[in-house]
Design a protein around this motif. Structure first.
Motif, PDB file in Angstrom:
ATOM      1  N   LEU A 135      -1.256   2.536  -1.731  1.00 32.59           N
ATOM      2  CA  LEU A 135       0.024   2.575  -2.416  1.00 32.59           C
ATOM      3  C   LEU A 135       1.163   2.871  -1.439  1.00 32.59           C
ATOM      4  CD1 LEU A 135       1.557   2.439  -5.075  1.00 32.59           C
ATOM      5  CD2 LEU A 135       0.991   4.843  -5.469  1.00 32.59           C
ATOM      6  N   ALA A 136       0.934   3.789  -0.511  1.00 31.31           N
ATOM      7  CA  ALA A 136       1.952   4.121   0.486  1.00 31.31           C
ATOM      8  C   ALA A 136       2.257   2.936   1.384  1.00 31.31           C
ATOM      9  CB  ALA A 136       1.490   5.308   1.325  1.00 31.31           C
ATOM     10  N   ALA A 137       1.235   2.132   1.696  1.00 34.59           N
ATOM     11  CA  ALA A 137       1.459   0.945   2.517  1.00 34.59           C
ATOM     12  C   ALA A 137       2.380  -0.040   1.809  1.00 34.59           C
ATOM     13  CB  ALA A 137       0.120   0.278   2.843  1.00 34.59           C
ATOM     14  N   VAL A 138       2.232  -0.157   0.502  1.00 34.74           N
ATOM     15  CA  VAL A 138       3.123  -1.015  -0.278  1.00 34.74           C
ATOM     16  C   VAL A 138       4.547  -0.485  -0.229  1.00 34.74           C
ATOM     17  CG1 VAL A 138       3.688  -1.772  -2.628  1.00 34.74           C
ATOM     18  CG2 VAL A 138       1.314  -1.850  -1.821  1.00 34.74           C
ATOM     19  N   VAL A 139       4.696   0.811  -0.448  1.00 31.67           N
ATOM     20  CA  VAL A 139       6.028   1.420  -0.521  1.00 31.67           C
ATOM     21  C   VAL A 139       6.766   1.334   0.811  1.00 31.67           C
ATOM     22  CG1 VAL A 139       7.213   3.641  -0.773  1.00 31.67           C
ATOM     23  CG2 VAL A 139       5.498   2.935  -2.447  1.00 31.67           C
ATOM     24  N   ARG A 140       6.077   1.602   1.909  1.00 32.89           N
ATOM     25  CA  ARG A 140       6.797   1.663   3.176  1.00 32.89           C
ATOM     26  C   ARG A 140       7.133   0.288   3.749  1.00 32.89           C
ATOM     27  NH1 ARG A 140       3.009   4.018   8.031  1.00 32.89           N
ATOM     28  NH2 ARG A 140       1.432   2.376   8.125  1.00 32.89           N
ATOM     29  N   ARG A 141       6.551  -0.765   3.181  1.00 35.62           N
ATOM     30  CA  ARG A 141       6.889  -2.125   3.618  1.00 35.62           C
ATOM     31  C   ARG A 141       7.944  -2.779   2.733  1.00 35.62           C
ATOM     32  NH1 ARG A 141       0.767  -4.368   5.017  1.00 35.62           N
ATOM     33  NH2 ARG A 141       0.341  -2.857   6.667  1.00 35.62           N
ATOM     34  N   ARG A 142       8.396  -2.074   1.723  1.00 36.93           N
ATOM     35  CA  ARG A 142       9.371  -2.632   0.785  1.00 36.93           C
ATOM     36  C   ARG A 142      10.737  -2.765   1.457  1.00 36.93           C
ATOM     37  NH1 ARG A 142       9.022   0.366  -4.613  1.00 36.93           N
ATOM     38  NH2 ARG A 142       7.164  -0.956  -4.796  1.00 36.93           N
ATOM     39  N   SER A 143      11.373  -3.882   1.250  1.00 35.31           N
ATOM     40  CA  SER A 143      12.683  -4.136   1.851  1.00 35.31           C
ATOM     41  C   SER A 143      13.790  -3.447   1.068  1.00 35.31           C
ATOM     42  CB  SER A 143      12.962  -5.645   1.876  1.00 35.31           C
ATOM     43  OG  SER A 143      13.116  -6.137   0.548  1.00 35.31           O
ATOM     44  N   ALA A 144      14.979  -3.426   1.659  1.00 35.39           N
ATOM     45  CA  ALA A 144      16.143  -2.847   0.967  1.00 35.39           C
ATOM     46  C   ALA A 144      16.426  -3.600  -0.327  1.00 35.39           C
ATOM     47  CB  ALA A 144      17.366  -2.884   1.889  1.00 35.39           C
ATOM     48  N   GLU A 145      16.235  -4.925  -0.303  1.00 36.72           N
ATOM     49  CA  GLU A 145      16.449  -5.726  -1.512  1.00 36.72           C
ATOM     50  C   GLU A 145      15.439  -5.352  -2.593  1.00 36.72           C
ATOM     51  OE1 GLU A 145      16.239  -6.925   1.548  1.00 36.72           O
ATOM     52  OE2 GLU A 145      18.290  -7.644   1.898  1.00 36.72           O
ATOM     53  N   GLY A 146      14.198  -5.116  -2.161  1.00 34.10           N
ATOM     54  CA  GLY A 146      13.177  -4.705  -3.121  1.00 34.10           C
ATOM     55  C   GLY A 146      13.465  -3.342  -3.708  1.00 34.10           C
ATOM     56  N   TRP A 147      13.928  -2.424  -2.882  1.00 33.43           N
ATOM     57  CA  TRP A 147      14.274  -1.092  -3.381  1.00 33.43           C
ATOM     58  C   TRP A 147      15.450  -1.155  -4.356  1.00 33.43           C
ATOM     59  CZ3 TRP A 147      11.261   2.705  -3.742  1.00 33.43           C
ATOM     60  CH2 TRP A 147      10.304   2.988  -2.766  1.00 33.43           C
ATOM     61  N   ALA A 148      16.375  -2.061  -4.116  1.00 33.22           N
ATOM     62  CA  ALA A 148      17.521  -2.179  -5.025  1.00 33.22           C
ATOM     63  C   ALA A 148      17.053  -2.502  -6.437  1.00 33.22           C
ATOM     64  CB  ALA A 148      18.478  -3.258  -4.520  1.00 33.22           C
ATOM     65  N   VAL A 149      16.032  -3.332  -6.540  1.00 31.98           N
ATOM     66  CA  VAL A 149      15.465  -3.661  -7.854  1.00 31.98           C
ATOM     67  C   VAL A 149      14.599  -2.517  -8.367  1.00 31.98           C
ATOM     68  CG1 VAL A 149      13.900  -5.215  -9.087  1.00 31.98           C
ATOM     69  CG2 VAL A 149      15.558  -6.146  -7.464  1.00 31.98           C
ATOM     70  N   ALA A 150      13.737  -1.985  -7.522  1.00 33.00           N
ATOM     71  CA  ALA A 150      12.818  -0.924  -7.942  1.00 33.00           C
ATOM     72  C   ALA A 150      13.576   0.298  -8.448  1.00 33.00           C
ATOM     73  CB  ALA A 150      11.903  -0.541  -6.788  1.00 33.00           C
ATOM     74  N   ASP A 151      14.619   0.691  -7.735  1.00 34.65           N
ATOM     75  CA  ASP A 151      15.390   1.876  -8.134  1.00 34.65           C
ATOM     76  C   ASP A 151      16.053   1.670  -9.489  1.00 34.65           C
ATOM     77  OD1 ASP A 151      14.708   3.217  -5.830  1.00 34.65           O
ATOM     78  OD2 ASP A 151      16.551   2.708  -4.775  1.00 34.65           O
ATOM     79  N   ARG A 178       8.520  -9.065  -7.621  1.00 31.14           N
ATOM     80  CA  ARG A 178       7.169  -9.502  -7.267  1.00 31.14           C
ATOM     81  C   ARG A 178       6.894  -9.257  -5.785  1.00 31.14           C
ATOM     82  NH1 ARG A 178       8.579 -14.021 -10.316  1.00 31.14           N
ATOM     83  NH2 ARG A 178       8.801 -15.270  -8.413  1.00 31.14           N
ATOM     84  N   THR A 179       7.868  -9.618  -4.946  1.00 30.06           N
ATOM     85  CA  THR A 179       7.692  -9.425  -3.506  1.00 30.06           C
ATOM     86  C   THR A 179       7.525  -7.943  -3.170  1.00 30.06           C
ATOM     87  OG1 THR A 179       9.008 -11.401  -3.031  1.00 30.06           O
ATOM     88  CG2 THR A 179       8.731  -9.818  -1.231  1.00 30.06           C
ATOM     89  N   ALA A 180       8.292  -7.082  -3.865  1.00 32.49           N
ATOM     90  CA  ALA A 180       8.247  -5.635  -3.617  1.00 32.49           C
ATOM     91  C   ALA A 180       7.052  -4.962  -4.277  1.00 32.49           C
ATOM     92  CB  ALA A 180       9.535  -4.989  -4.121  1.00 32.49           C
ATOM     93  N   MET A 181       6.302  -5.712  -5.086  1.00 34.79           N
ATOM     94  CA  MET A 181       5.129  -5.191  -5.789  1.00 34.79           C
ATOM     95  C   MET A 181       5.487  -3.973  -6.640  1.00 34.79           C
ATOM     96  SD  MET A 181       2.218  -5.690  -2.794  1.00 34.79           S
ATOM     97  CE  MET A 181       0.833  -5.492  -3.916  1.00 34.79           C
TER      98      MET A 181
END
Length: 203
Positions: A135-151, A178-181
């Motif tokens: 799970l941490a590997a997924v989180v630390r590879r997430r891009s800024a664009e992915g975080w914008a959606v996740a947040d 989807r890309t940010a999982m």
């Protein structure tokens, strides 16, 4: 009880980030105050520690550190000597030993991701470590664009609201998620939290 101990990687190269971390996580701590038994503090050098009442909060705090980057993280699960002291540094017990052993392992090169769980239940702690590292590997590879959606999803926004807020199409929001999982993370969290809770040794 759960103790999370984190040690900064490469502090000589990047400078001491403890003060910045304490400031950045202050809003997080305010929102979860009921689950914080002893607040986050610098223990020694470039190391921080927090004492928490539940596995879900321990997991969430750990992933906050993973997102911040440059931290080796040890999660301890088990009993503490009661009553607790006035701070993590003034407290003791098995859970603190587990957290110390876990962060020492997380510092080592043998771990694929610098996050380790140790607890009274060794089997559950090993399983928790394996899934948490994934799970941490997924989180630390997430891009800024992915975080914008996740947040924004975490704030309860729907896809249309997120699209309007970011100035992109709903299809683009879906693609970023989807890309940010994001959904995979959401579904995995309860599983990891349950394993960390079992590592405490009560179940």
């Amino acid at each position: 009880m759960f103790v999370v101990t984190a040690d900064q990687h490469r502090s000589r190269e990047t400078g001491d980030r403890v003060r910045r971390l304490l400031e950045d996580l202050s809003p997080w701590a305010d929102e979860r105050a009921e689950h914080i038994l002893l607040p986050l503090e610098r223990t020694v050098g470039d190391e921080v520690q927090i004492v928490l009442s539940d596995a879900e909060t321990a997991l969430d705090f750990t992933l906050q550190l993973v997102r911040a980057g440059d931290w080796a993280i040890g999660v301890g699960a088990g009993p503490a000597d009661l009553p607790l002291g006035s701070s993590p540094r003034q407290s003791s017990g098995e859970v603190f030993i587990h957290a110390r052993n876990a962060v020492e392992r997380a510092r080592g090169k043998a771990e694929p991701v610098p996050v380790v769980v140790e607890g009274a239940n060794n089997d559950a702690a090993g399983q928790a470590t394996a899934v948490l590292q994934l799970l941490a590997a997924v989180v630390r590879r997430r891009s800024a664009e992915g975080w914008a959606v996740a947040d924004r999803q975490a704030q309860g926004m729907n896809q249309a609201r997120i699209a309007a807020d970011l100035g992109i199409s709903p299809q683009a929001v879906s693609k970023r998620a989807r890309t940010a999982m994001v959904e995979e993370e959401r579904r995995a969290r309860p599983v990891v939290a349950a394993l960390i809770s079992t590592a405490e040794g009560h179940l």
